[in-house]
Design a protein around this motif. Structure first.
Motif, PDB file in Angstrom:
ATOM      1  N   LEU A  61       0.824  -1.208   0.000  1.00  0.00           N
ATOM      2  CA  LEU A  61       0.000   0.000   0.000  1.00  0.00           C
ATOM      3  C   LEU A  61       0.858   1.257   0.000  1.00  0.00           C
ATOM      4  N   GLY A  62       1.924   1.249   0.840  1.00  0.00           N
ATOM      5  CA  GLY A  62       2.789   2.413   0.908  1.00  0.00           C
ATOM      6  C   GLY A  62       3.462   2.723  -0.415  1.00  0.00           C
ATOM      7  N   GLU A  63       3.830   1.685  -1.143  1.00  0.00           N
ATOM      8  CA  GLU A  63       4.456   1.878  -2.456  1.00  0.00           C
ATOM      9  C   GLU A  63       3.499   2.501  -3.461  1.00  0.00           C
ATOM     10  N   ARG A  64       2.218   2.456  -3.161  1.00  0.00           N
ATOM     11  CA  ARG A  64       1.203   2.998  -4.073  1.00  0.00           C
ATOM     12  C   ARG A  64       0.515   4.235  -3.513  1.00  0.00           C
ATOM     13  N   GLY A  65       1.121   4.839  -2.512  1.00  0.00           N
ATOM     14  CA  GLY A  65       0.654   6.124  -2.015  1.00  0.00           C
ATOM     15  C   GLY A  65      -0.384   6.079  -0.920  1.00  0.00           C
ATOM     16  N   ALA A  66      -0.775   4.898  -0.478  1.00  0.00           N
ATOM     17  CA  ALA A  66      -1.738   4.794   0.626  1.00  0.00           C
ATOM     18  C   ALA A  66      -1.021   4.999   1.958  1.00  0.00           C
ATOM     19  N   ARG A  67      -1.778   5.384   2.961  1.00  0.00           N
ATOM     20  CA  ARG A  67      -1.215   5.586   4.305  1.00  0.00           C
ATOM     21  C   ARG A  67      -1.714   4.492   5.246  1.00  0.00           C
ATOM     22  N   VAL A  68      -0.813   3.961   6.065  1.00  0.00           N
ATOM     23  CA  VAL A  68      -1.175   3.052   7.146  1.00  0.00           C
ATOM     24  C   VAL A  68      -0.664   3.681   8.433  1.00  0.00           C
ATOM     25  N   VAL A  69      -1.596   4.117   9.273  1.00  0.00           N
ATOM     26  CA  VAL A  69      -1.255   4.850  10.491  1.00  0.00           C
ATOM     27  C   VAL A  69      -1.484   3.932  11.690  1.00  0.00           C
ATOM     28  N   ALA A  70      -0.402   3.423  12.263  1.00  0.00           N
ATOM     29  CA  ALA A  70      -0.508   2.540  13.428  1.00  0.00           C
ATOM     30  C   ALA A  70      -0.477   3.361  14.714  1.00  0.00           C
ATOM     31  N   GLY A  71      -1.005   2.772  15.786  1.00  0.00           N
ATOM     32  CA  GLY A  71      -1.024   3.447  17.073  1.00  0.00           C
ATOM     33  C   GLY A  71      -2.025   4.586  17.150  1.00  0.00           C
ATOM     34  N   ARG A  72      -3.068   4.558  16.346  1.00  0.00           N
ATOM     35  CA  ARG A  72      -4.081   5.629  16.323  1.00  0.00           C
ATOM     36  C   ARG A  72      -5.465   5.008  16.518  1.00  0.00           C
ATOM     37  N   ARG A  73      -6.015   5.163  17.702  1.00  0.00           N
ATOM     38  CA  ARG A  73      -7.355   4.642  17.994  1.00  0.00           C
ATOM     39  C   ARG A  73      -8.397   5.693  17.638  1.00  0.00           C
ATOM     40  N   ILE A  74      -9.349   5.317  16.826  1.00  0.00           N
ATOM     41  CA  ILE A  74     -10.405   6.236  16.403  1.00  0.00           C
ATOM     42  C   ILE A  74     -11.569   6.132  17.380  1.00  0.00           C
ATOM     43  N   GLU A  75     -11.930   7.269  17.955  1.00  0.00           N
ATOM     44  CA  GLU A  75     -12.988   7.284  18.964  1.00  0.00           C
ATOM     45  C   GLU A  75     -14.376   7.395  18.350  1.00  0.00           C
ATOM     46  N   ALA A  76     -14.511   8.244  17.320  1.00  0.00           N
ATOM     47  CA  ALA A  76     -15.841   8.468  16.744  1.00  0.00           C
ATOM     48  C   ALA A  76     -15.704   9.086  15.360  1.00  0.00           C
TER      49      ALA A  76
END
Length: 447
Positions: free
Chosen positions: A231-246
């Motif tokens: 995904l990163g090689e194709r411009g997508a972002r993977v954001v680890a350590g981020r909990r989405i509340e709402a």
């Protein structure tokens, strides 16, 4: 144009995927393939969700990677294998392929030869060790009846109902281990419909479909981490350590921590998806709240089963393998809870032996210390090995209880909002293949 779930549109979208487990990463790969701009949010630092790698420190100080639960894939997981190849993981290198075998330490049990289907199942049953001829014929008659019925049954039929008349030995040594490993639900409570689908696809659909595929690397490396690189090689972002509340509804879009997205995919557990929806209601207009509440109620109605994996080190036994096979079935009961044991050195082909065994307890109900004591006794009694538990991982909500006529949540929640995961409506129980199929299908609604 709008539909329940993600919007159908030909234009590229900004898509947020919450959760970097196997379903979420499958959804992300498909969305990027379809030309969308993708951001994946993951609460944990390690990708993979309930199928991820975890560190384990051996008594000699070496740190190795194991899994938060020992998994078996099978040859019929065609979508999982295809997706692994897509993100540059070679299944032939990453997985140890073995003929399906439910063999016990005493050498009895079922092992299928490498033959075209259904000849492999027929030969395996006829050659099964420790089964009497009348027991083998009873299983063949029952399997023939299932085949004539097209591997279908009434929705309210349990696995126990399907197997009425089968000898006790076959129930204990074939049906029960197969059911609990595939559905993680006891035969009296397990869905006959789903069990038959698993049998059909695994045993009767394709040559090698029943093969056991044992991961040689940790589960994060097997797919999610490779997918993140792809995904990163194709411009997508993977954001680890981020909990989405709402989520916050803004016009026709969804806002996540100040960022606007055209569509959002909830690729987390049923309970976490329901929590996010509940916390999002105050920021959502009234017409959508009803859809979100109804979906969350359906997700909350699911019951879950635990799976425990006890990693234990055996005393030195020289250079010989600890087990006769990389995987053995065990006779489980109230005293001895584990159904399977894995020889990690045979699977990973480690250059420096760890003497590590993984004991798997499906539909687990025991506490950690009690399970470890029981497994230690089981290893002594059934394997003749003295073991010391090093780490026990209990996934309390590992899988949903796959019961008859179970109503599972659909993928669609509201316009621009959908969910994926192994618990979403589909033909399979809570498996990696079910998770991958669910994730792969979600972006199709984008058009």
């Amino acid at each position: 144009m709008r539909a329940s779930g993600l919007r159908i549109t030909a234009a590229p979208q900004r898509i947020a995927i919450i959760g970097a487990g196997w379903a979420g990463m499958a959804a992300a790969v498909r969305a990027v393939q379809d030309g969308h701009q993708v951001t994946v949010f993951e609460a944990a630092r390690t990708l993979g969700g309930r199928a991820r790698g975890v560190p384990l420190t051996l008594p000699d100080g070496r740190e190795i990677l194991v899994d938060n639960g020992q998994h078996i894939l099978i040859g019929a997981y065609t979508d999982t294998l295809r997706l692994m190849r897509l993100v540059n993981v070679d299944p032939e290198e990453a997985l140890l392929r073995l003929p399906m075998a439910l063999m016990f330490p005493d050498g009895t049990g079922l092992s299928l030869p490498d033959l075209p289907t259904p000849l492999d199942a027929l030969a395996g049953i006829l050659r099964a060790r420790g089964w009497r001829l009348r027991e083998k014929l009873a299983l063949l008659r029952t399997a023939s009846r299932w085949q004539r019925a097209g591997f279908r049954c009434q929705a309210h039929t349990s696995v126990a109902d399907l197997c009425v008349g089968l000898p006790t030995r076959l129930m204990k040594e074939f049906i029960e281990p197969l059911c609990v490993s595939a559905l993680n639900t006891p035969v009296e409570q397990a869905s006959g419909t789903v069990f038959l689908r698993v049998l059909h696809d695994g045993l009767f659909s394709q040559r090698g479909g029943s093969n056991f595929l044992l991961p040689r690397c940790d589960l994060s490396a097997l797919f999610p981490a490779a997918a993140a690189r792809w995904l990163g090689e194709r411009g997508a972002r993977v954001v680890a350590g981020r909990r989405i509340e709402a989520l916050k509804r803004q016009a026709s879009q969804w806002q996540i921590e100040g960022e606007l997205f055209d569509s959002v995919v909830l690729a987390v557990s049923a309970s976490e998806s329901a929590r996010i929806l509940a916390d999002s209601l105050p920021e959502t207009e009234e017409p959508l709240q009803g859809n979100m509440k109804a979906w969350a109620a359906q997700a909350a109605a699911l019951r879950f089963q635990a799976i425990a994996t006890v990693y234990a080190q055996a005393e030195s036994s020289g250079s010989a393998p600890l087990l006769a096979r990389p995987l053995l079935a065990l006779r489980s009961n109230d005293q001895y809870p584990a159904q399977f044991v894995f020889d990690r050195d045979q699977i990973t082909q480690s250059q420096e032996p760890s003497r590590l065994l993984a004991f798997v307890i499906s539909a687990s109900q025991g506490e950690r210390l009690a399970l470890e004591r029981a497994v230690t006794e089981q290893a002594k009694s059934q394997l003749g090995l003295t073991v010391k538990p090093l780490q026990t991982i209990i996934e309390k909500r590992a899988t949903f209880a796959c019961t008859p006529a179970l109503v599972r949540p659909s993928a669609g929640i509201a316009p621009g909002l959908a969910a994926c995961g192994d618990y979403i409506e589909g033909p399979y129980p809570a498996t990696l293949e079910g998770a991958v199929q669910s994730g792969w299908s979600v972006p199709q609604k984008l058009g």
